[in-house]
Write an enzyme that holds these catalytic residues in place. Structure first.
Site, PDB file in Angstrom:
ATOM      1  N   SER A 157       6.484 -71.734  43.277  1.00  0.00           N
ATOM      2  CA  SER A 157       6.673 -70.863  42.921  1.00  0.00           C
ATOM      3  C   SER A 157       5.475 -70.439  41.901  1.00  0.00           C
ATOM      4  O   SER A 157       5.403 -70.578  40.896  1.00  0.00           O
ATOM      5  CB  SER A 157       7.878 -70.613  42.221  1.00  0.00           C
ATOM      6  OG  SER A 157       8.463 -69.280  41.800  1.00  0.00           O
ATOM      7  N   MET A 173      13.703 -60.438  45.066  1.00  0.00           N
ATOM      8  CA  MET A 173      15.269 -60.095  44.120  1.00  0.00           C
ATOM      9  C   MET A 173      14.617 -58.626  43.399  1.00  0.00           C
ATOM     10  O   MET A 173      14.531 -58.610  43.060  1.00  0.00           O
ATOM     11  CB  MET A 173      14.580 -61.036  43.458  1.00  0.00           C
ATOM     12  CG  MET A 173      15.111 -62.292  43.904  1.00  0.00           C
ATOM     13  SD  MET A 173      14.860 -64.014  42.374  1.00  0.00           S
ATOM     14  CE  MET A 173      13.142 -63.735  43.005  1.00  0.00           C
ATOM     15  N   ASP A 225       7.986 -65.125  44.124  1.00  0.00           N
ATOM     16  CA  ASP A 225       9.214 -63.911  42.994  1.00  0.00           C
ATOM     17  C   ASP A 225       9.184 -62.358  43.062  1.00  0.00           C
ATOM     18  O   ASP A 225       8.369 -61.930  42.065  1.00  0.00           O
ATOM     19  CB  ASP A 225      10.134 -64.634  41.803  1.00  0.00           C
ATOM     20  CG  ASP A 225      10.256 -66.330  42.712  1.00  0.00           C
ATOM     21  OD1 ASP A 225      11.269 -66.837  43.523  1.00  0.00           O
ATOM     22  OD2 ASP A 225       9.772 -66.885  41.812  1.00  0.00           O
ATOM     23  N   HIS A 253       5.165 -69.861  46.891  1.00  0.00           N
ATOM     24  CA  HIS A 253       6.879 -68.528  47.207  1.00  0.00           C
ATOM     25  C   HIS A 253       6.272 -67.797  45.884  1.00  0.00           C
ATOM     26  O   HIS A 253       5.798 -67.965  45.133  1.00  0.00           O
ATOM     27  CB  HIS A 253       7.983 -69.799  46.184  1.00  0.00           C
ATOM     28  CG  HIS A 253       9.523 -69.313  46.045  1.00  0.00           C
ATOM     29  ND1 HIS A 253       9.376 -69.091  47.424  1.00  0.00           N
ATOM     30  CD2 HIS A 253      10.212 -68.179  45.428  1.00  0.00           C
ATOM     31  CE1 HIS A 253      11.225 -68.312  47.720  1.00  0.00           C
ATOM     32  NE2 HIS A 253      10.777 -67.997  45.943  1.00  0.00           N
ATOM     33  N   HIS A 303       9.440 -63.425  48.114  1.00  0.00           N
ATOM     34  CA  HIS A 303      11.244 -63.890  48.104  1.00  0.00           C
ATOM     35  C   HIS A 303      11.473 -62.101  47.412  1.00  0.00           C
ATOM     36  O   HIS A 303      11.214 -62.530  45.536  1.00  0.00           O
ATOM     37  CB  HIS A 303      11.444 -65.319  46.857  1.00  0.00           C
ATOM     38  CG  HIS A 303      12.636 -64.770  46.464  1.00  0.00           C
ATOM     39  ND1 HIS A 303      13.691 -65.622  45.546  1.00  0.00           N
ATOM     40  CD2 HIS A 303      14.291 -63.926  47.409  1.00  0.00           C
ATOM     41  CE1 HIS A 303      15.137 -65.905  45.331  1.00  0.00           C
ATOM     42  NE2 HIS A 303      15.555 -65.087  46.381  1.00  0.00           N
ATOM     43  N   MET A 338      10.620 -59.686  41.283  1.00  0.00           N
ATOM     44  CA  MET A 338      11.867 -59.644  40.294  1.00  0.00           C
ATOM     45  C   MET A 338      11.757 -57.644  40.017  1.00  0.00           C
ATOM     46  O   MET A 338      10.781 -57.303  39.791  1.00  0.00           O
ATOM     47  CB  MET A 338      11.788 -60.118  39.600  1.00  0.00           C
ATOM     48  CG  MET A 338      11.939 -61.795  39.650  1.00  0.00           C
ATOM     49  SD  MET A 338      12.631 -62.702  38.592  1.00  0.00           S
ATOM     50  CE  MET A 338      13.086 -64.351  39.157  1.00  0.00           C
ATOM     51  N   MET A 355      20.440 -69.885  47.175  1.00  0.00           N
ATOM     52  CA  MET A 355      19.589 -70.352  45.773  1.00  0.00           C
ATOM     53  C   MET A 355      20.808 -71.192  45.028  1.00  0.00           C
ATOM     54  O   MET A 355      21.965 -71.698  45.196  1.00  0.00           O
ATOM     55  CB  MET A 355      20.212 -68.383  44.753  1.00  0.00           C
ATOM     56  CG  MET A 355      19.682 -67.756  45.295  1.00  0.00           C
ATOM     57  SD  MET A 355      17.369 -67.677  45.303  1.00  0.00           S
ATOM     58  CE  MET A 355      17.758 -67.857  43.578  1.00  0.00           C
ATOM     59  N   ASP A 378      16.266 -72.631  46.217  1.00  0.00           N
ATOM     60  CA  ASP A 378      16.245 -72.278  45.365  1.00  0.00           C
ATOM     61  C   ASP A 378      16.136 -72.174  43.952  1.00  0.00           C
ATOM     62  O   ASP A 378      17.298 -71.826  43.659  1.00  0.00           O
ATOM     63  CB  ASP A 378      15.373 -71.398  45.658  1.00  0.00           C
ATOM     64  CG  ASP A 378      13.982 -70.271  44.729  1.00  0.00           C
ATOM     65  OD1 ASP A 378      13.645 -70.768  44.099  1.00  0.00           O
ATOM     66  OD2 ASP A 378      13.894 -69.278  44.984  1.00  0.00           O
TER      67      ASP A 378
HETATM   68  C1  DX5 Z   1      14.828 -67.164  40.406  1.00  0.00           C
HETATM   69  C2  DX5 Z   1      13.181 -68.015  41.475  1.00  0.00           C
HETATM   70  C3  DX5 Z   1      12.945 -69.322  41.729  1.00  0.00           C
HETATM   71  C4  DX5 Z   1      12.191 -69.644  40.204  1.00  0.00           C
HETATM   72  C5  DX5 Z   1      12.440 -71.508  40.415  1.00  0.00           C
HETATM   73  O1  DX5 Z   1      14.887 -66.318  40.483  1.00  0.00           O
HETATM   74  O2  DX5 Z   1      13.755 -67.337  42.867  1.00  0.00           O
HETATM   75  O3  DX5 Z   1      12.155 -69.087  42.750  1.00  0.00           O
HETATM   76  O4  DX5 Z   1      11.113 -69.913  40.316  1.00  0.00           O
HETATM   77  O5  DX5 Z   1      11.910 -71.141  39.444  1.00  0.00           O
HETATM   78  P1  DX5 Z   1      12.347 -73.368  38.618  1.00  0.00           P
HETATM   79  O6  DX5 Z   1      11.978 -73.876  40.000  1.00  0.00           O
HETATM   80  O7  DX5 Z   1      11.278 -73.272  37.335  1.00  0.00           O
HETATM   81  O8  DX5 Z   1      13.232 -73.256  38.762  1.00  0.00           O
HETATM   82 ZN    ZN Z   2      12.215 -67.545  44.134  1.00  0.00          ZN
END
Ligand code: DX5
Ligand code: ZN
Length: 209
Positions: A6, A66, A33, A31, A64, A35, A135, A169
């Site tokens: 990620s 969110m 993320d 990956h 991904h 947000m 998750m 994840d």
């Molecule tokens: C959380 C994200 C993850 C996160 C994972 O909202 O979707 O992808 O970056 O991070 P680690 O591996 O640090 O838990």
């Molecule tokens: Zn993620």
């Protein structure tokens, strides 16, 4: 086991170099993320960043979302170079219509569930999607503690579909991977563990083994 590091945990001032590094060290996916400060309390980066990073790697991009209205942004992320777009079952959109929007771009469609959403909610969509993202932390931030009790969901999903890819994840590291490997998981996302590792290659290999 496949790994999808990620980018949320990388050095944002060096994103191009960070992505080159993990690509050459064996990442199977990358990956991203996304947000929006609404679906989750944090804000990360958007499609322009994804598009810029695409120039640095040939490894498939695992995006991904969110965000509250994923349906509004499928076009932008697909055109930015996403190879998989995963959105949340809990988001504010028509699930089947949004899956269709993704598939129109001939890329993989994924659906994700938060820790409080039971596996049975995702079962009706398994024939329409390519990937499920379970998750194992509350979405929003990297570096949280792994929620082991979420792993049972992977068994329920596999029972209903032999083909759907199962990705998990959050909180994956050298310790939690031992438990994860006892479950039908195809892909692990890992941020903190990979990017903060003293030896990134060794950390990637340990997850993949
Ligand atoms: C959380 C994200 C993850 C996160 C994972 O909202 O979707 O992808 O970056 O991070 P680690 O591996 O640090 O838990
Ligand atoms: Zn993620």
């Amino acid at each position: 086991m496949k790994i999808s590091p990620s980018m949320l945990a990388c050095d944002f001032s060096q994103m191009g170099n960070e992505i080159k590094k993990i690509s050459s060290l064996g990442a199977d996916y990358i990956h991203m993320d996304i947000m929006d400060g609404n679906f989750v309390p944090n804000i990360s980066f958007g499609p322009d960043v994804v598009k810029t990073l695409k120039k640095f790697s040939n490894v498939p991009f695992d995006v991904h979302l969110m965000i509250d209205r994923p349906d509004k942004y499928i076009k932008q992320f697909a055109e930015a170079g996403a190879n998989i777009i995963t959105f949340h079952l809990e988001s504010n959109c028509n699930i089947l219509e949004t899956i269709k929007l993704i598939k129109n771009y001939k890329i993989k469609a994924g659906l994700s569930i938060k820790p409080n959403t039971p596996a049975k909610k995702i079962i009706p969509y398994l024939n329409d999607i390519d990937l499920t993202l379970v998750m194992t932390v509350e979405p929003g931030f990297g570096g949280q503690k792994f929620m082991e009790n979420q792993l049972e969901k992977t068994k329920a999903i596999r029972k209903h579909s032999k083909n759907v890819l199962i990705e998990i994840d959050g909180g994956v590291n050298g310790e939690t991977i031992k438990k994860i490997k006892k479950y039908p998981v195809d892909i692990c996302v890992a941020g903190t563990y990979i990017f903060k590792a003293p030896d990134i290659k060794e950390a990637i290999n340990l997850i993949k083994l």
